[in-house]
Design a protein around this motif. Structure first.
Motif, short mmCIF file in Angstrom:
data_model
loop_
_atom_site.label_atom_id
_atom_site.label_comp_id
_atom_site.label_asym_id
_atom_site.label_seq_id
_atom_site.Cartn_x
_atom_site.Cartn_y
_atom_site.Cartn_z
N ALA A 104 -10.66 -2.38 -20.04
CA ALA A 104 -11.66 -2.08 -21.07
C ALA A 104 -11.19 -2.49 -22.46
O ALA A 104 -12.01 -2.56 -23.39
N GLU A 105 -9.90 -2.79 -22.62
CA GLU A 105 -9.37 -3.14 -23.95
C GLU A 105 -9.71 -4.56 -24.38
O GLU A 105 -9.65 -4.88 -25.57
N VAL A 106 -10.03 -5.43 -23.43
CA VAL A 106 -10.28 -6.84 -23.76
C VAL A 106 -11.79 -7.04 -23.93
O VAL A 106 -12.54 -6.97 -22.95
N PRO A 107 -12.28 -7.28 -25.14
CA PRO A 107 -13.71 -7.48 -25.36
C PRO A 107 -14.21 -8.72 -24.61
O PRO A 107 -13.50 -9.71 -24.46
N PHE A 108 -15.45 -8.64 -24.13
CA PHE A 108 -16.00 -9.74 -23.34
C PHE A 108 -16.07 -11.04 -24.13
O PHE A 108 -16.08 -12.12 -23.55
N ILE A 109 -16.08 -10.98 -25.46
CA ILE A 109 -16.20 -12.18 -26.28
C ILE A 109 -14.97 -13.08 -26.12
O ILE A 109 -15.01 -14.27 -26.41
N TYR A 110 -13.84 -12.52 -25.64
CA TYR A 110 -12.63 -13.32 -25.45
C TYR A 110 -12.66 -14.11 -24.13
O TYR A 110 -11.89 -15.05 -23.98
N LEU A 111 -13.52 -13.73 -23.19
CA LEU A 111 -13.55 -14.40 -21.89
C LEU A 111 -14.15 -15.80 -22.03
O LEU A 111 -15.19 -15.97 -22.65
N GLU A 112 -13.48 -16.79 -21.45
CA GLU A 112 -13.94 -18.18 -21.60
C GLU A 112 -14.30 -18.83 -20.28
O GLU A 112 -15.42 -19.28 -20.09
N ARG A 113 -13.36 -18.92 -19.33
CA ARG A 113 -13.65 -19.62 -18.06
C ARG A 113 -12.83 -19.00 -16.94
O ARG A 113 -11.60 -18.89 -17.04
N TRP A 170 -8.14 -17.70 -27.96
CA TRP A 170 -7.12 -17.18 -28.85
C TRP A 170 -7.78 -16.39 -29.98
O TRP A 170 -8.95 -16.60 -30.30
N ALA A 171 -7.01 -15.51 -30.58
CA ALA A 171 -7.56 -14.63 -31.63
C ALA A 171 -8.17 -15.41 -32.78
O ALA A 171 -9.22 -15.02 -33.32
N ASP A 172 -7.54 -16.54 -33.17
CA ASP A 172 -8.07 -17.29 -34.31
C ASP A 172 -9.31 -18.10 -33.97
O ASP A 172 -9.89 -18.77 -34.83
N GLU A 173 -9.73 -18.07 -32.70
CA GLU A 173 -10.96 -18.75 -32.30
C GLU A 173 -12.18 -17.82 -32.37
O GLU A 173 -13.31 -18.27 -32.20
N ILE A 174 -11.94 -16.54 -32.61
CA ILE A 174 -13.02 -15.56 -32.68
C ILE A 174 -13.42 -15.35 -34.13
O ILE A 174 -12.58 -15.03 -34.98
N ARG A 175 -14.68 -15.53 -34.43
CA ARG A 175 -15.17 -15.33 -35.79
C ARG A 175 -15.25 -13.84 -36.12
O ARG A 175 -15.50 -13.02 -35.25
N SER A 176 -15.09 -13.52 -37.38
CA SER A 176 -15.16 -12.13 -37.83
C SER A 176 -16.61 -11.71 -38.05
O SER A 176 -17.49 -12.54 -38.32
N TRP A 177 -16.85 -10.38 -37.95
CA TRP A 177 -18.17 -9.83 -38.27
C TRP A 177 -18.41 -9.84 -39.78
O TRP A 177 -19.53 -9.64 -40.23
#
Length: 294
Positions: A104-113, A170-177
């Motif tokens: 549950a700690e890994v947000p779905f937005i990080y899932l890629e393939r 990777w973390a730097d690939e996720i845009r901020s709110w």
């Protein structure tokens, strides 16, 4: 649901502590998009892509193309193929688990393939042990893996009968709110009344059901393929001349040895062991054990 691809994309081993699990990687998804080819309306010849100089409009030969990285508007640093090749990460053929976290700690937005993993050789028992342990603890493994000269962050997830390697962003690939104008979090802060919350939750409960992916289909694709079929049946087709194309790590899997012994050693070392040490231990357990007795 379509069956998993039997073609092996990659061979290696899952590594955690001193344990190595030989595995093969298989595609878990497939692309179902409609492939629209470009054709010349006048002759029905295929239309290809050319390497064009954007300023002159002239075609450029492959040997005259170099790769550059822009650091300012209109300013580039040119890198040679050798320089780029030297920066590639070393392919270790291992999925190195660095830690286990709650799923549950890994947000779905990080899932890629996602990819399926299957055991190789004598790895079935320890593969099953890792799968069942992950299911029991509700954890997933966070790992690094190198594929096609690129290092990936990945989540190792137990799903049904198998293990799934899901590549992560990777973390730097996720845009901020931060740049979005969003309402405040919490019912009170967002100005929602108890009555509004009650009605909204009631509506959600009434519309709730079980997840069945087969219930959902892409309407655009179905309509296009139905149109194609009608044109084929009406003999409204065109012949296109086939264009002939121009000519232009190491193996995976360490032997699985005494699993209990490797787990005990991993626990004594706090679960951390370099991949190279783990590989040597997996290959020669008797020699290591004899040294300890001596």
């Amino acid at each position: 649901m379509a069956t998993a691809s039997s073609r092996v994309l990659w061979k290696g081993a899952i590594s955690f502590g001193l344990v190595h699990i030989p595995v093969s990687l298989h595609a878990a998804t497939r692309e179902n998009d409609i492939d629209f080819d470009w054709l010349d309306r006048r002759s029905m010849d295929p239309v290809g892509y050319k390497r064009i100089n954007k300023r002159t409009g002239r075609e450029i030969a492959r040997e005259d193309i170099v790769r550059g990285v822009a650091y300012e508007d209109g300013q580039y640093v040119v890198l040679s193929d050798d320089e780029i090749r030297a920066a590639y990460p070393e392919s270790t053929q291992t999925i190195d688990i660095e830690t286990f976290v709650s799923a549950a700690e890994v947000p779905f937005i990080y899932l890629e393939r996602p990819y399926y993993l299957a055991p190789l050789g004598k790895g079935a028992k320890v593969y099953a042990l890792l799968r069942e342990a992950l299911l029991k603890t509700g954890r997933i493994g966070i790992a690094r893996v190198v594929m096609q000269h690129k290092q990936h962050l990945a989540a190792l997830v137990a799903a049904g009968p198998g293990l799934v390697l899901n590549l992560l962003r990777w973390a730097d690939e996720i845009r901020s709110w931060g740049d979005l104008d969003l309402p405040a979090e919490g019912p009170r802060a967002a100005g929602l009344s108890d009555r509004e919350m009650k009605m909204a939750t009631q509506l959600i409960e009434e519309m709730s059901g079980s997840w069945n992916p087969a219930d959902y289909k892409e309407e655009f694709k179905d309509k296009i393929m139905a149109l194609v079929k009608r044109k084929i049946d009406a003999d409204e087709t065109q012949s296109v001349t086939r264009i002939e194309p121009l000519e232009g790590g190491r193996g995976g899997g360490a032997e699985v040895v005494d699993l209990t012994l490797l787990l005990q050693r991993s626990l004594r070392q706090g679960g951390a062991a370099p991949a190279k040490t783990a590989a040597r231990t997996a290959r020669s357990p008797r020699k290591t054990a004899s040294r300890k007795r001596a």
